[in-house]
Write an enzyme that holds these catalytic residues in place. Structure first.
Site: not given
Length: 453
Positions: A84, A87, A243, A340-341
């Site tokens: 991401h 973000k 999730e 992911d993040n």
């Protein structure tokens, strides 16, 4: 240039002698190098004009052909198939006070609605790319929030960065919309734009599918339209699924069933899939059967799922939050791990380092005893998911020499230290692995005032 522990020749042709390679990632006749049961094999790697020109048994190459790397573990550049970047690095300015998923969603929406200008998104994404490249990542599929007006801001930034980074780090976009948005006319315009980018489309799915409620029927309708829009344009589908620690969230099987129903020909990827690990064995077996029938690829996000799931203030977490990756692999499903993040409201830490992500995955998911071919989850498998397996993910003659060379000689050493002195080769040449300083983002980290919220 960063000083390296092995002097890499700067000439066009040289050999890395006496290297250790993950056996499962070497693409050549097995009899030339190793027995099928081996996890690590020794070889000499000839690099010529930026490509792997030969892989030979260790000791084959002449001493003057290049440095003896003394068993250093050599791997292909790693691939992050679920990131991401849009973000990333907002955590200092948009704190998630509870650290949980609900708090993250609220903080992210507030920050996005006010702060995500083209300049802001570009700088944070580029910081992530600088970090990932320095760590040896060669390709990233990044999810991009395309809610409301954000698509018109973020997609052009992505296009510019993809062009600027081509040849150094390859980028794919997965456009995320709320699931119900696929029932609106505006979804067609976005999907058309994504088709022009040769990206994929996705959404976030959570539902109590066992209840047969109207909301679930709406979800099925929206998901079916998502698949049809993708099929009409030849796009792959990449979804965030279940999730949650709500064991009644069972959208994973719905995805598989709709993919079969629609005879979808593209690649379908489901990430997270956390709640499956909490469901009764009968439900698990039926879901795995459905996934196998549909040929679904699974991406586990071990660091973020462990960070968010089972989180409550003042209470120790009681499960790791990850999906049933061993059982899925045993069914023949393609499984991958991803970062992911990174330093955002959903995960306050990380550095876009897939080697670190894989190392943590080994410990969180027990990808050891034996190590087997689990390293494919950060190399060959994500390359296949992203349809880049012709270029990345394995060690093969003719491939570009985009490699990671570590001082570690085996998996035990690899996963015991951070490998911060790793050598990253692009087209056979060592790159500067100096990481960007967080101070470069300081002017973006001002907290929002009350009036801006």
């Amino acid at each position: 240039m960063t000083k390296t522990f092995i002097p890499i020749p700067l000439r066009a042709s040289y050999t890395l002698r006496n290297a250790n390679l993950p056996a499962c990632l070497v693409k050549m006749p097995e009899a030339m190098l190793f027995a099928p049961s081996q996890e690590i094999v020794k070889a000499d790697i000839l690099i010529d004009e930026g490509r792997i020109a030969a892989i030979s048994p260790a000791g084959t190459a002449a001493p003057e052909s290049g440095p003896d790397v003394d068993g250093a573990l050599l791997m292909p550049g790693m691939i992050d198939c679920h990131a991401h970047l849009d973000k990333a690095h907002i955590a200092p300015r948009a704190p998630n006070t509870n650290g949980d998923f609900a708090g993250a969603a609220l903080a992210n929406n507030e920050d996005r609605s006010v702060r995500w200008t083209a300049a802001d998104v570009r700088r944070r994404m580029e910081f992530g790319l600088l970090s990932a490249s320095a760590h040896g990542v060669v390709a990233i599929r990044t999810n991009l929030d395309c809610h409301d007006r954000q698509a018109s801001i973020t997609l052009p930034v992505f296009c510019d960065l993809r062009e600027e980074w081509s040849g150094r780090l390859e980028l794919q976009a997965n456009a995320l919309l709320p699931l119900q948005a696929f029932l609106a006319d505006g979804a067609v315009e976005l999907v058309n734009r994504v088709a022009e980018l040769e990206g994929s489309i996705g959404s976030v799915l959570k539902a109590k599918s066992s209840s047969g409620s109207r909301s679930v029927e709406n979800a099925r309708e929206a998901l079916t339209r998502l698949f049809r829009l993708a099929a009409e344009r030849g796009l792959d589908v990449d979804l965030h699924v279940d999730e949650t620690d709500d064991r009644d969230s069972r959208m994973l099987a719905e995805v598989a069933n709709i993919a079969v129903q629609e005879k979808f020909q593209g690649t379908v990827t489901c990430s997270h899939c956390c709640s499956l690990a909490l469901q009764p064995q009968g439900v698990v077996d039926r879901t795995l059967d459905a996934l196998s029938a549909a040929g679904i690829s699974i991406v586990c996000l071990p660091t973020v799922n462990m960070y968010l799931q089972s989180r409550a203030i003042g209470r120790t977490p009681t499960w790791r939050g990850v999906t049933l990756i061993h059982e899925m692999k045993a069914r023949g499903l393609r499984v991958a791990v991803a970062g992911d993040n990174c330093r955002d409201v959903f995960h306050a830490y990380g550095d876009h380092d897939m080697l670190d992500t894989f190392s943590q995955a080994v410990k969180i998911l027990h990808l050891d005893h034996p190590f087997g071919d689990w390293i494919k989850t950060a190399t060959a498998a994500p390359a296949e998911i992203m349809r880049m397996d012709g270029s990345f993910g394995v060690l093969a003659v003719g491939r570009k020499a985009n490699l990671i060379l570590t001082r570690a000689r085996n998996y035990s050493e690899l996963h015991s230290r951070p490998q911060s002195d790793r050598i990253v080769l692009r087209n056979g040449k060592p790159i500067d692995t100096t990481l960007p300083d967080y101070r470069l983002l300081d002017d973006l980290m001002r907290p929002l005032s009350r009036n801006e919220l």
